[in-house]
Design a protein around this motif. Structure first.
Motif: not given
Length: 447
Positions: A8-9, A11-12, A14-17, A20
């Motif tokens: 989960e960490y 994934h979270a 990667s949203i602001e990467d 990516p």
């Protein structure tokens, strides 16, 4: 407050990467289908047959190959013409990447033919054809096909038949579950006058389906009368049956389990019980394999030699174009799935005319905006007086899929004997009437 897991960490984060790592989605699964047929027909029939194979339109991603067994006898003067036609089909199909396998199997003289009022089959002919079909089954197993579609060479199918069989076999579950798929064996339904009709007959000959409820060929039982069973098939329903054949989609798991056309050894010899399809279906039942009749497609059976001249007209009728959004009164084939109740009973296959089909209003309204192949999520609210108490006064999310839609029409061949209201589209089946009643209706229809 609970902590995030490592997944989960990640994934979270990667949203602001800003850069990516992109990976391709898994490739869409291709369903491998083998079309098999034992062929002993003249070229005008086989030309129509291969045309119907080639015009099949699929929304499921498939790869189709062919396995034909040519089973001509020495007296078949048309054999070489049919072989030349099939060679042309083979060349064209192979140029498009299909695999075409065929074998020649000698057919003894005199063990099969048109015997006056009915077809004349010997037990040896039935078991010989069953053995040839078993050879096709073995090839399908050896080459690891997902489905085998066995079609008789005089069975002419509309362009959406194979997709309808896949839908009725619940191909969605196959795509999700793969090797764990345990879907049914499905046959497309067609109607045939099994005995030649004669105006001088004292007894009226009725068309019958090639699916049945009890062996060797009984159209009643299992909760049906003859009339209610016929009515369900005429209404293009999807039904469980205990006998079928000649246009059959068989999933690999059924073949691997040992379902084949060899003699089961327990059916009484002689008559229709010798038919290879009956042995196949009896074995399927003993293996706990479900048999389904799919009455949705239009299928024409060129059964009698003197019906061959009707083939061009039949093809013209079969070659329909799929419509856009359905209209009031159109026939629809749909799949409903309650996404909030995880049981197989919550997957329903429904067919009927829009405006007459018993559906929740929210689902029927949504159908008018879908085109065949579309799915949509619909929230359905069930009133307090709903018959299923566990759903009454509650709301559920359904996935509705419109498999197909078409203007209302009767299936081929059976339409020749049904009485049909031109305004109401109401249907009367003469098998439920006395001869006097049927004659009075016929006189009124032509008067």
């Amino acid at each position: 407050m609970s902590k995030l897991s490592l997944e989960e960490y990640a994934h979270a984060a990667s949203i602001e990467d800003p850069e990516p790592t992109l990976e391709p989605l898994p490739a869409e699964k291709v369903v491998r289908i083998l079309v098999g047929s034992v062929i002993r027909k003249p070229p005008q029939v086989v030309a129509a047959f291969v045309r119907c194979l080639l015009w099949q339109k699929l929304r499921t991603t498939v790869a189709i190959d062919y396995n034909f067994v040519l089973n001509f006898a020495s007296e078949d003067s048309f054999a070489n013409d049919t072989k030349r036609l099939l060679q042309g089909f083979k060349n064209a199909a192979e140029s498009k990447g299909h695999t075409i396998v065929w074998n020649d199997a000698e057919c003894p003289s005199g063990d099969y033919g048109e015997g006056g009022r009915t077809r004349s089959w010997t037990p040896q002919a039935w078991h010989r054809v069953g053995a040839l079909k078993n050879g096709i089954i073995q090839y399908a197993l050896n080459e690891n096909y997902d489905f085998l579609w066995l079609v008789d060479a005089d069975v002419l199918c509309d362009p959406f038949t194979l997709q309808s069989l896949l839908d009725s076999a619940n191909v969605e579950n196959f795509l999700l579950n793969g090797v764990h798929f345990r879907g049914p064996i499905v046959a497309g339904v067609y109607w045939t006058f099994w005995s030649k009709r004669n105006t001088e007959d004292a007894e009226t000959q009725h068309a019958g389906p090639q699916v049945w409820l009890r062996h060797p060929y009984c159209l009643d039982g299992r909760g049906y009368t003859v009339q209610s069973f016929r009515a369900a098939l005429i209404a293009r329903q999807r039904l469980r049956v205990w006998g079928l054949g000649a246009c059959t989609l068989i999933p690999r798991h059924a073949l691997a389990k040992g379902c084949h056309f060899g003699s089961v050894g327990t059916l009484p010899p002689g008559g229709m019980s010798d038919g290879e399809d009956r042995h196949f279906c009896h074995r399927a039942e003993s293996l706990h394999l479900e048999l389904i009749a799919d009455a949705w497609p239009d299928i024409y059976h060129a059964y009698w030699h003197d019906e061959y001249e009707d083939i061009p007209e039949a093809l013209e009728r079969l070659e329909r174009v799929q419509l856009g959004c359905p209209a009031l009164g159109d026939l629809v084939s749909i799949r409903l799935e309650n996404l909030e109740v995880a049981t197989s009973a919550e997957v329903q296959f429904r067919r009927g005319r829009l405006g007459q089909l018993s559906l929740p209003p929210e689902i029927e309204e949504k159908l008018y905006g879908l085109v065949p192949g579309d799915s949509a999520l619909v929230k359905v609210s069930f009133p307090v007086h709903y018959a299923r108490k566990e759903m009454a006064n509650k709301s559920f999310i359904f996935r509705v899929t419109l498999y197909d839609s078409r203007p209302f029409a009767l299936p081929p061949v059976i339409d020749q004997e049904l009485f049909f209201g031109t305004a109401s589209k109401a249907i009367i089946d003469p098998t439920g009437l006395t001869s006097n009643q049927a004659n009075e209706l016929a006189d009124a229809a032509t008067g």
